[in-house]
Enzyme design. Sequence first.
Site, PDB file in Angstrom:
ATOM      1  N   LYS B  95       1.035  -0.812  -0.136  1.00  0.00           N
ATOM      2  CA  LYS B  95      -0.081   0.415  -0.365  1.00  0.00           C
ATOM      3  C   LYS B  95       1.131   1.481   0.271  1.00  0.00           C
ATOM      4  O   LYS B  95       1.584   1.383   0.614  1.00  0.00           O
ATOM      5  CB  LYS B  95      -0.614   0.180   0.945  1.00  0.00           C
ATOM      6  CG  LYS B  95      -1.757   1.294   1.570  1.00  0.00           C
ATOM      7  CD  LYS B  95      -2.434   1.381   2.315  1.00  0.00           C
ATOM      8  CE  LYS B  95      -2.734   2.428   2.440  1.00  0.00           C
ATOM      9  NZ  LYS B  95      -4.000   3.100   4.168  1.00  0.00           N
ATOM     10  N   GLY B 156      -8.443   9.726   8.989  1.00  0.00           N
ATOM     11  CA  GLY B 156      -8.847  10.588  10.461  1.00  0.00           C
ATOM     12  C   GLY B 156      -9.804  10.931   9.939  1.00  0.00           C
ATOM     13  O   GLY B 156     -10.062  11.362  11.914  1.00  0.00           O
ATOM     14  N   ALA B 182      -9.376   6.535   3.642  1.00  0.00           N
ATOM     15  CA  ALA B 182      -9.536   6.818   4.431  1.00  0.00           C
ATOM     16  C   ALA B 182     -10.455   8.295   4.367  1.00  0.00           C
ATOM     17  O   ALA B 182     -10.895   8.242   2.817  1.00  0.00           O
ATOM     18  CB  ALA B 182      -7.974   8.242   3.768  1.00  0.00           C
ATOM     19  N   GLY B 183     -10.799   8.882   5.365  1.00  0.00           N
ATOM     20  CA  GLY B 183     -12.014   9.616   5.473  1.00  0.00           C
ATOM     21  C   GLY B 183     -13.604   9.304   5.620  1.00  0.00           C
ATOM     22  O   GLY B 183     -14.812  10.154   6.519  1.00  0.00           O
ATOM     23  N   ALA B 204      -9.869   2.369   8.691  1.00  0.00           N
ATOM     24  CA  ALA B 204      -8.811   1.994  10.068  1.00  0.00           C
ATOM     25  C   ALA B 204      -9.567   2.879  11.503  1.00  0.00           C
ATOM     26  O   ALA B 204     -10.373   2.099  12.131  1.00  0.00           O
ATOM     27  CB  ALA B 204      -7.229   2.030   9.779  1.00  0.00           C
ATOM     28  N   SER B 205      -9.103   4.414  10.876  1.00  0.00           N
ATOM     29  CA  SER B 205     -10.265   4.584  12.096  1.00  0.00           C
ATOM     30  C   SER B 205     -11.027   4.776  12.480  1.00  0.00           C
ATOM     31  O   SER B 205     -11.322   4.697  13.873  1.00  0.00           O
ATOM     32  CB  SER B 205      -9.731   6.630  11.808  1.00  0.00           C
ATOM     33  OG  SER B 205      -8.495   6.184  11.365  1.00  0.00           O
TER      34      SER B 205
END
Lengths: 67, 268
Positions: B95, B156, B182-183, B204-205
């Site tokens: 990645k 994040g 992301a986001g 993830a976050s």
Amino acid sequence: MNVRVNGEPHVLQDGATVAEVVHALVQSAERGVAVALDGDVVPRSEWAATALVDGQHVEVLRAVQGG
Amino acid sequence: MLELGGREWRSRLLMGTGGFRSLDELETALVASEAEIVTVALRRVDPTRSARSPLDVIDELGLFVLPNTAGCYTAREAVRTAQLARDAFETDWIKLEVIGDDRTLHPDPVELLVAAEQLVADGFVVLPYTSDDPILARRLEAVGCAAVMPLGSPIGAGRGIDNPHHIGLIAEQATVPVVLDAGIGTASDAAQAMELGCDAVLVASAIARADEPATMATAIRLAVEAGHAARRAGRIPRRLHAHASTSSLGLAELGDEADARGVDVEHA
């Protein structure tokens, strides 16, 4: 011989190898550990045969949470 | 099935391991997510930390590890990190992240493209984290990336998809899988990404920092499935005015003003 391991100064015996540095830091290094010597990858298969030279920078990396 | 990097995957949810409060929480969330592809980062060994690493969790669960180049700001750093990851994890998959700014964590598009080209030439399966720029996505595909992974909003940030038009455009033109990366803040953001035509979502976050990570992992897994099904089903067009769902054909005349109402069965 003076080298830097992960940014910290270390005094090692002449002829010390990458493998010795790794095993001093990590108990089990079969998988998930990688080494760079002055920025270049040292493949796992060459750790034991790669002797360090005075002034070199060693980075010993492992998996952490991320991404 | 998701075809990515020459392999087939059951899950369209990829998971990052960053931000979890403990490896136990990571493990329960991974199980709940049913993700198969899981990211890790490479950092200096810290002998004071626990011997168990996220890689152990991933290996115990039999999942596929996807190393990243998080923290790299130049193509040179990213290429070297990818080569280290290949040696550490015995995988050609990477990645690719090349960050341009530590406040927004936006990718540096120039360095990213340079790194992608070099890594493809070196035999890597390159999954680049990219801006939501359709032209850059096309360029990344042209140099041989196995997917493009546009951000919905900054890493994040949890804002979801700032520019759905761009994500839709990227998905429409791409001939490699598009993974929204992301986001994502919550389940509906993941559903929206899939409805816009993305092939998968990397989270993830939103999971790691939820009050209950495993519950959020379940929610996002279901949202990805729902969004994918909705995309396949084909949404109805958006209209300004109502479009009756019940025919007025055969509507009884029951009131005094029934005739005066002027009901037109053709247009109601």
